[in-house]
Write an enzyme that holds these catalytic residues in place. Structure first.
Site, PDB file in Angstrom:
ATOM      1  N   GLY A  27       0.835  -1.201   0.000  1.00 45.92           N
ATOM      2  CA  GLY A  27       0.000   0.000   0.000  1.00 45.92           C
ATOM      3  C   GLY A  27       0.863   1.242   0.000  1.00 45.92           C
ATOM      4  O   GLY A  27       2.060   1.181  -0.289  1.00 45.92           O
ATOM      5  N   ASN A  28       0.273   2.390   0.305  1.00 45.12           N
ATOM      6  CA  ASN A  28       1.060   3.619   0.406  1.00 45.12           C
ATOM      7  C   ASN A  28       0.423   4.549   1.442  1.00 45.12           C
ATOM      8  O   ASN A  28      -0.631   4.248   1.990  1.00 45.12           O
ATOM      9  CB  ASN A  28       1.196   4.295  -0.962  1.00 45.12           C
ATOM     10  CG  ASN A  28      -0.154   4.650  -1.542  1.00 45.12           C
ATOM     11  OD1 ASN A  28      -0.872   5.467  -0.996  1.00 45.12           O
ATOM     12  ND2 ASN A  28      -0.521   4.015  -2.661  1.00 45.12           N
ATOM     13  N   HIS A  29       1.088   5.687   1.687  1.00 43.73           N
ATOM     14  CA  HIS A  29       0.691   6.558   2.792  1.00 43.73           C
ATOM     15  C   HIS A  29      -0.407   7.565   2.451  1.00 43.73           C
ATOM     16  O   HIS A  29      -0.680   8.452   3.243  1.00 43.73           O
ATOM     17  CB  HIS A  29       1.908   7.349   3.292  1.00 43.73           C
ATOM     18  CG  HIS A  29       2.903   6.501   4.013  1.00 43.73           C
ATOM     19  ND1 HIS A  29       2.575   5.785   5.132  1.00 43.73           N
ATOM     20  CD2 HIS A  29       4.208   6.246   3.764  1.00 43.73           C
ATOM     21  CE1 HIS A  29       3.638   5.124   5.546  1.00 43.73           C
ATOM     22  NE2 HIS A  29       4.648   5.382   4.734  1.00 43.73           N
ATOM     23  N   SER A  30      -1.017   7.450   1.293  1.00 45.11           N
ATOM     24  CA  SER A  30      -2.046   8.435   0.935  1.00 45.11           C
ATOM     25  C   SER A  30      -3.173   8.443   1.984  1.00 45.11           C
ATOM     26  O   SER A  30      -3.664   7.388   2.381  1.00 45.11           O
ATOM     27  CB  SER A  30      -2.626   8.092  -0.433  1.00 45.11           C
ATOM     28  OG  SER A  30      -3.809   8.806  -0.637  1.00 45.11           O
TER      29      SER A  30
ATOM     30  N   ALA B 218      -4.080   7.570  -5.005  1.00 48.55           N
ATOM     31  CA  ALA B 218      -2.688   7.126  -5.181  1.00 48.55           C
ATOM     32  C   ALA B 218      -2.748   5.621  -5.406  1.00 48.55           C
ATOM     33  O   ALA B 218      -2.651   4.823  -4.466  1.00 48.55           O
ATOM     34  CB  ALA B 218      -1.881   7.470  -3.946  1.00 48.55           C
TER      35      ALA B 218
END
Ligand code: C5P
Length: 401
Positions: free
Chosen positions: A211-214, A279
């Site tokens: 995943g990512n930090h969005s 994102a």
């Protein structure tokens, strides 16, 4: 902006401060608002329906049924209101609102409503600072409700402290200010706007993901602002802890890029504007392990395959839609952003640079540049709510060209 012509639903619960509601009703009526009062059965011990209905010029309801066997429709009352004011809001009514204990007309109406809700709590000082009240007020805020805090002073018990309901004048001013702040013109009336937001999570096994930090903040701000301007808004969000104040926004939660793509194309033909602020993970594991992967080996290799580019697919299938993309770049920012505008067949791209302090992913602020094929505009560092306004102003200006 005054409250003239606004539909104000005042829900009275059973506290001694109920006597002050007469003054509140009088203030709204004087300024040309339409006031409907409902009350909990207990509130009738403190004030009479007759005095409240004389001032509001409408019948006052406290039960689901009238004596003549007809029904007081909580759904109709809830949908009628431009705002609901729960005043005084006792600890009991607050708790029922937060936990969905729908056992009277006030709670049923509150739960049927889509409009902003104002809460003016009133209770004795120890009740006001009790952890359960504090928690319920925090939860009310997280639902997007507006709390008009209790004031300090002498209480009905004779004790002195915080717990007195805010004065009618304070409640009136809070609501009037709300209408002034939200008096934006319905510039997107009749338009359907689809917004993607948040990260996507790509499963590795049943418990892990890439995943990512969005945070999803930018997309949620855009959704609220577009809805305020009268648009029908479809918000498709990956996992995000953001909440919506505006219940008119249609929220669809998804997890992976593939799910987001499928959801977008359920609506794509019918939208006028598409804004891709999500994102999206560029790659996803080729195979998702059925069981949790054990840590047996020193090294673990996960083969990744490219995810669908949702926005690019939207660009390829564009017929009439106005498409807005986002670019988050660390180098050759402007060139890369303009490249994406072409490659993805967009009408507009919003560039936020990771080099600018306060811009990007997790922050509450953002600093953007906007590009179309013909134009470039730079904006200052602003809250994401204000950035959403700038973006939509720009979109509206393009649509008029
Ligand atoms: O190519 P890049 O990921 O930088 O493009 C960013 C823009 O494309 C954003 O608007 C993002 O929401 C969108 N995008 C998408 N699907 C992807 C990757 C990006 O919709 N798989």
């Amino acid at each position: 902006m005054s409250v003239s012509g606004k539909k104000i639903l005042i829900a009275v619960s059973g506290g001694i401060a109920a006597y002050k509601i007469h003054f509140l009703i009088r203030d709204f009526v004087k300024k040309g608002a339409e006031v409907q009062v409902i009350m909990t059965p207990d509130a009738e011990h403190f004030v009479t329906k007759l005095s409240l209905s004389t001032l509001s010029k409408k019948p006052v309801y406290s039960e689901f049924y009238r004596d003549n066997g007809t029904w007081n429709s909580h759904v109709e009352l809830g949908l009628w209101a431009d705002v609901i004011i729960v005043a005084p809001c006792t600890a009991n009514t607050l708790s029922k609102m937060i936990h969905g204990m729908c056992d009277n007309l006030v709670i049923a109406t509150y739960m049927s409503a889509k409009c902003p809700v104002f809460i003016a709590p009133a209770m004795d000082l120890d009740m006001y600072v009790h952890p359960s009240t504090k928690r319920n007020l925090e939860l009310a805020e997280s639902f997007g409700h507006i709390i008009i805090p209790a004031e300090n002073g002498e209480l009905a018990s004779g004790l002195v402290g915080q717990g007195r309901m805010a004065e009618p004048e304070t409640i009136f001013n809070t609501v009037e200010n709300y209408f002034t702040d939200n008096a934006s013109a319905k510039t997107l009336e009749g338009k359907t706007v689809l917004i993607t937001a948040g990260p996507t999570y790509e499963a590795i096994d049943p418990v892990r993901f890439i995943g990512n930090h969005s945070s999803g903040k930018m997309g949620f701000s855009l959704a609220e602002e577009a809805s305020k301007r009268g648009a029908k808004v479809i918000l498709i969000s990956g996992p995000s802890s953001q909440t919506l104040t505006d219940k008119n926004v249609e929220l669809h939660k998804v997890t992976s890029a593939k799910e987001m793509l499928a959801k977008v194309f359920e609506f794509y033909d019918k939208i006028d504007i598409g804004i891709a602020s999500a994102a999206v993970a560029d790659y996803a594991p080729k195979d998702v392990a059925k069981e949790k992967i054990k840590k047996n080996d020193e090294n673990l290799t996960i083969e990744l395959v490219k995810n669908p580019d949702i926005l690019k697919t939207m660009g390829e299938k564009k017929t009439h839609q106005f498409l807005v993309g986002f670019a988050l770049e660390t180098q050759n920012e402007e060139e890369n952003a303009k490249g994406k505008l072409e490659k993805k067949n967009l009408d507009m791209i919003v560039l936020n640079s990771l080099r600018d302090e306060g811009a990007g992913f997790k922050n509450d602020t953002n600093k953007i540049k906007i590009f179309t094929k013909a134009e470039k505009r730079e904006f200052d560092l602003k809250s994401k709510d204000d950035v959403a306004k700038d973006i939509l102003n720009f979109v509206e200006a393009q649509l008029l060209k």
